[in-house]
Design an enzyme around this catalytic site. Sequence first.
Site, PDB file in Angstrom:
ATOM      1  N   ILE A  20      -3.389  25.091 -13.962  1.00  0.00           N
ATOM      2  CA  ILE A  20      -2.674  24.343 -15.003  1.00  0.00           C
ATOM      3  C   ILE A  20      -3.604  23.851 -16.103  1.00  0.00           C
ATOM      4  O   ILE A  20      -3.156  23.199 -17.051  1.00  0.00           O
ATOM      5  CB  ILE A  20      -1.901  23.151 -14.397  1.00  0.00           C
ATOM      6  CG1 ILE A  20      -2.867  22.211 -13.652  1.00  0.00           C
ATOM      7  CG2 ILE A  20      -0.790  23.628 -13.491  1.00  0.00           C
ATOM      8  CD1 ILE A  20      -2.179  20.953 -13.116  1.00  0.00           C
ATOM      9  N   GLY A  23     -11.428  23.899 -18.613  1.00  0.00           N
ATOM     10  CA  GLY A  23     -12.310  23.383 -19.652  1.00  0.00           C
ATOM     11  C   GLY A  23     -13.732  23.351 -19.156  1.00  0.00           C
ATOM     12  O   GLY A  23     -14.060  23.878 -18.079  1.00  0.00           O
ATOM     13  N   GLY A  24     -14.614  22.709 -19.960  1.00  0.00           N
ATOM     14  CA  GLY A  24     -16.019  22.640 -19.590  1.00  0.00           C
ATOM     15  C   GLY A  24     -16.268  21.856 -18.322  1.00  0.00           C
ATOM     16  O   GLY A  24     -17.321  21.976 -17.703  1.00  0.00           O
ATOM     17  N   VAL A  28      -8.381  23.365 -13.205  1.00  0.00           N
ATOM     18  CA  VAL A  28      -7.423  22.495 -12.529  1.00  0.00           C
ATOM     19  C   VAL A  28      -6.260  23.333 -12.015  1.00  0.00           C
ATOM     20  O   VAL A  28      -5.700  24.167 -12.738  1.00  0.00           O
ATOM     21  CB  VAL A  28      -6.903  21.396 -13.481  1.00  0.00           C
ATOM     22  CG1 VAL A  28      -5.943  20.468 -12.729  1.00  0.00           C
ATOM     23  CG2 VAL A  28      -8.066  20.604 -14.062  1.00  0.00           C
ATOM     24  N   LYS A  43      -9.043  19.597  -9.134  1.00  0.00           N
ATOM     25  CA  LYS A  43     -10.062  20.051 -10.091  1.00  0.00           C
ATOM     26  C   LYS A  43     -11.193  20.713  -9.326  1.00  0.00           C
ATOM     27  O   LYS A  43     -11.826  20.108  -8.456  1.00  0.00           O
ATOM     28  CB  LYS A  43     -10.594  18.892 -10.930  1.00  0.00           C
ATOM     29  CG  LYS A  43     -11.641  19.348 -11.950  1.00  0.00           C
ATOM     30  CD  LYS A  43     -12.090  18.206 -12.840  1.00  0.00           C
ATOM     31  CE  LYS A  43     -11.044  17.854 -13.864  1.00  0.00           C
ATOM     32  NZ  LYS A  43     -10.964  18.870 -14.938  1.00  0.00           N
ATOM     33  N   ASP A 136     -16.913  11.706 -21.986  1.00  0.00           N
ATOM     34  CA  ASP A 136     -16.133  12.784 -22.589  1.00  0.00           C
ATOM     35  C   ASP A 136     -14.735  12.283 -22.945  1.00  0.00           C
ATOM     36  O   ASP A 136     -13.740  12.928 -22.645  1.00  0.00           O
ATOM     37  CB  ASP A 136     -16.049  13.990 -21.657  1.00  0.00           C
ATOM     38  CG  ASP A 136     -15.564  15.247 -22.393  1.00  0.00           C
ATOM     39  OD1 ASP A 136     -15.706  15.301 -23.625  1.00  0.00           O
ATOM     40  OD2 ASP A 136     -15.041  16.157 -21.727  1.00  0.00           O
TER      41      ASP A 136
END
Length: 610
Positions: A20, A23-24, A28, A43, A136
């Site tokens: 779903i 990213g870096g 997920v 994750k 982040d």
Amino acid sequence: MSAPAELVAALPQYEIGAEIGEGGMGVVFAGVHRTLGRSVAIKQLPWDVLNHTASSELFDREARVLASLDHPHIVPVYDYVRTGREHLLVMERLDGGTVHSRFHGEGVSGEQACAIGLAMLAGLHAAHRAGVLHLDVKPRNLLFSTQGVVKVADFGIARVISEGATLVTHGGEILGTPAYIAPEQAMGNALSPAADVYAAGTVLYELLSGELPFDNTRGAISMMRQHMFTDPRPISGVPMPIAGVIMRSLARELESRYREAESFAADLSAAATAVYGAGWLERSGVPVLHLTPRVIAGLNAATVPVVDERTRPVQRHSGPNATLVASPAEPNGFTQGAAGAPGAPWGGDRAGFPPSADSSGPAWPADPTPGGDSARTGSQAAVIGLRLAAAAAVVVLVVLALLNPARLPHEASPTLNLGAAPVSAPVEVDLSKPLILTGPGNPGRVAISLSAAGIPLGSAATDAKPDGNGFTAQLTLPALARWIVGGAVTATVQTGPVTQTFTLLTSQHPLASAMGAGTLILALFALAYLESGLRTIRNGHRWRGATVGGPVLGLLFGAAVWLCVSVLRVHEPSPGFGAGCAVAGAVAAGFVVAAARRRASTVVSRPSGR
């Protein structure tokens, strides 16, 4: 994409669904607890980074702290599993979308943006109390529950990943996300909650104005350089005092920025109340479930917060509906009694946090309120005095460099010629060609050497040849000497037992020589290195060796400026004036360093009575 077999094997108690998100910070997957029926997000962290002993152990410690975070505006971590090379976080699944998707979809109003900001800052404040930095913060990491509650995701992951990889790239992405990264984070300096404050301020800047504070059209590296070396453009279309709060959160220098999230939230709540009126938070429709007493006091503030003198509002257009926004000349201003001025720099043990005074987690330095404290006033006067002394030393340096005489006194016989010109006056030659010396008698051996302020630059020697009643000698200087020498230098000729000196001028452009271009580069290097050290001090960190390093860099700068000016003006360098310029440069740098350190100690000191 279906879940890999290793992930399914590592979490037998969960039914793993499709991917779903990615990213870096990892991939997920959707999941459901087989017994409880609870929907979760799993994750899978980047194994190629965490597949190092130090990084794995660091994240094991971080995961335990993440699982202990219990706050309505933080995505809870239900489980952490480490098996083989897999590092898996099981978290609450939020299906309400992200702030990013809502902002680019239906959009958010000013009241909603401020409410999202308060929820975001409440979560950050709780995490900072527990010793966790986010690093982040961005709209994609702000998730909505189905009830519309904003929760911050991915706490602490960026910090751990950056321990095992460069900060710049991982999986093709920037760790920290360049559009929102704090200057100190981009430079690799020590980090504190102020880094998350900067990112949160960038998020609010974007939500309120519809654009980012820096140009994002030139790539990630350019974006990071802008954060490090330039100030954000003033926020437009946002009324004061909200604009002042946002711009203060984006101050490059730590001493001008909010040092922790609660102070930022307190000022934001007061500013929003002043702009939107009482009850704005309820009208926004964005639930904020936990506010500290300081933030609640801001919501109930009956007066408009005070704008910092350094940030005067300017009127963008005339008329009854004119909007006041932050002044572009001074973008960092807005203070309120609850928030005050920035506190002490962070330092200590875990994650850069100081040891806690109690068991509730690390305590952050409160923002001391600026006032008329006499000790602080005296310290500020001392800083001004040191800066004035540094300016005076710079003036002396410039004056001495300009007063360097055009020619030094020499004694040479008018019967000795270089080419067709007597050396009793300055002689211009092309050093790329042999030098022809002629004179009376037959001295046998003839030698010539070049120097500047007593520093040898090259020499050549040959046997003289008889020429009528005199001699002729052809001398060729080394190629290196021809590359080094520029402007005017001192030439010494040895003809037998006789030594004579005169001024030699080079025909090549001064900047085509190391004496010209090289000293210019050396001066710029010394100045840049000194500024880097001063920035370290201004950012609240220690510049090791500043007491010696500053004056040494100043000495190099002064000497380089003197020689560069002399070469460019084709003046023969005088050692006395060179020494004076070097000393003036060292003195100026010493005063500048002392002023920066004195100012830093003033900023971090707490007023009496706190």
